[in-house]
Enzyme design. Sequence first.
Site, short mmCIF file in Angstrom:
data_model
loop_
_atom_site.label_atom_id
_atom_site.label_comp_id
_atom_site.label_asym_id
_atom_site.label_seq_id
_atom_site.Cartn_x
_atom_site.Cartn_y
_atom_site.Cartn_z
N TYR A 116 -12.31 9.71 -0.02
CA TYR A 116 -13.56 9.49 0.73
C TYR A 116 -13.34 9.83 2.21
O TYR A 116 -12.22 9.84 2.70
CB TYR A 116 -14.10 8.07 0.52
CG TYR A 116 -13.48 7.00 1.39
CD1 TYR A 116 -12.32 6.35 1.01
CD2 TYR A 116 -14.08 6.62 2.58
CE1 TYR A 116 -11.77 5.36 1.79
CE2 TYR A 116 -13.53 5.62 3.38
CZ TYR A 116 -12.37 5.00 2.98
OH TYR A 116 -11.83 4.04 3.77
N TYR A 163 0.45 4.43 -2.38
CA TYR A 163 0.23 5.79 -1.90
C TYR A 163 1.27 6.75 -2.47
O TYR A 163 0.97 7.90 -2.78
CB TYR A 163 0.28 5.83 -0.35
CG TYR A 163 -0.83 5.05 0.31
CD1 TYR A 163 -2.03 4.80 -0.35
CD2 TYR A 163 -0.69 4.55 1.60
CE1 TYR A 163 -3.04 4.08 0.25
CE2 TYR A 163 -1.70 3.83 2.21
CZ TYR A 163 -2.87 3.59 1.53
OH TYR A 163 -3.87 2.88 2.13
N ARG A 222 0.84 -1.21 0.00
CA ARG A 222 0.00 0.00 0.00
C ARG A 222 0.87 1.25 0.00
O ARG A 222 0.52 2.26 -0.60
CB ARG A 222 -0.90 0.03 1.25
CG ARG A 222 -2.03 -0.96 1.23
CD ARG A 222 -3.18 -0.50 2.12
NE ARG A 222 -2.86 -0.41 3.53
CZ ARG A 222 -2.89 -1.42 4.39
NH1 ARG A 222 -3.20 -2.62 3.97
NH2 ARG A 222 -2.64 -1.24 5.67
#
Length: 274
Positions: free
Chosen positions: A96, A74, A70
């Site tokens: 979000y 990112y 991840r």
Amino acid sequence: MADSPNNKGSLTIVGTGITLSGQMTLITESVLENADIVLSVVTQSAFINLKNINSNTISLRDLYDVNTSRLVTYQKMKQRIVDEVESGKRVVAAFYGHPGVFVDPSHDAIDELRNKGFSVRMLPGISAEDCLVADLGLDPSRFGCQSYEATQFLFRRYSIDPHMLQIIWQIGCIAEFNHPKNKTEHPGLATLMEALLKFYPADHKVIIYEAATIPLVAPRIDEIPLNELGYIVPNTISTLVVPGLGLPEYDTETMAKFGLTPDTFKQKLSADNG
Ligand SMILES: C[S@@+](CC[C@H](N)C(=O)[O-])C[C@H]1O[C@@H](n2cnc3c(N)ncnc32)[C@H](O)[C@@H]1O
């Protein structure tokens, strides 16, 4: 939207809220409309909403890869945002929830672009924690609140204060480092349960919480005893809520410095409350 010095590109980071529609602020909607380009990390349905607001909306979700860390993803998201701003555009990056809560690329892009002299800002959005306070009726100020990420909590020597409300994020991907996905096996939860059992009785009630992502749908609020935590199946959007044990004892030494005792303090509080 504020112009950057020398007409260079600029960046505004916004949050779209948790529920699909209705949780976006008016100022966020306005900056989305006026952006040269919108880069988004939101669900497919929220993406369609963004496209309706600004047709030049591009999803960065394609950068997610189940085989890639991840952190690498990112970093790539941050780079896409930085590149668009450096090419001279008014960029809006939409995430979000609240764009600054558990979102690395938003903070990293702001830091890098600010250091390079670009105009940057972040607008607040409604986070999962905001929804949690409303849905569960738990005021973080009542007993204090600690909020942290599940894997970091387990891998670092943190100490928790069990009097306080605990909000534990990302329980659906404990000790997983790639793009999280829903699955049925969660061995990390048993470890988290063992860690929490050092502070709470086995029958202490904890809550698996998922704010509604679609309007008119009820949130997931599963209350279970702590010693069953190791057997539940969370989703990637689950958050664990551990209500506090109540207020700790008074610190009479500190109170005395203010000329107070527990009794006079209580009297003052009730007098102040009318
Ligand atoms: C990368 S963080 C993003 C948080 C988001 N920026 C926010 O403002 O809420 C992902 C974690 O947020 C929490 N989360 C996301 N959506 C949620 C929801 N609908 N209900 C409860 N928690 C949620 C979960 O703990 C999940 O693992």
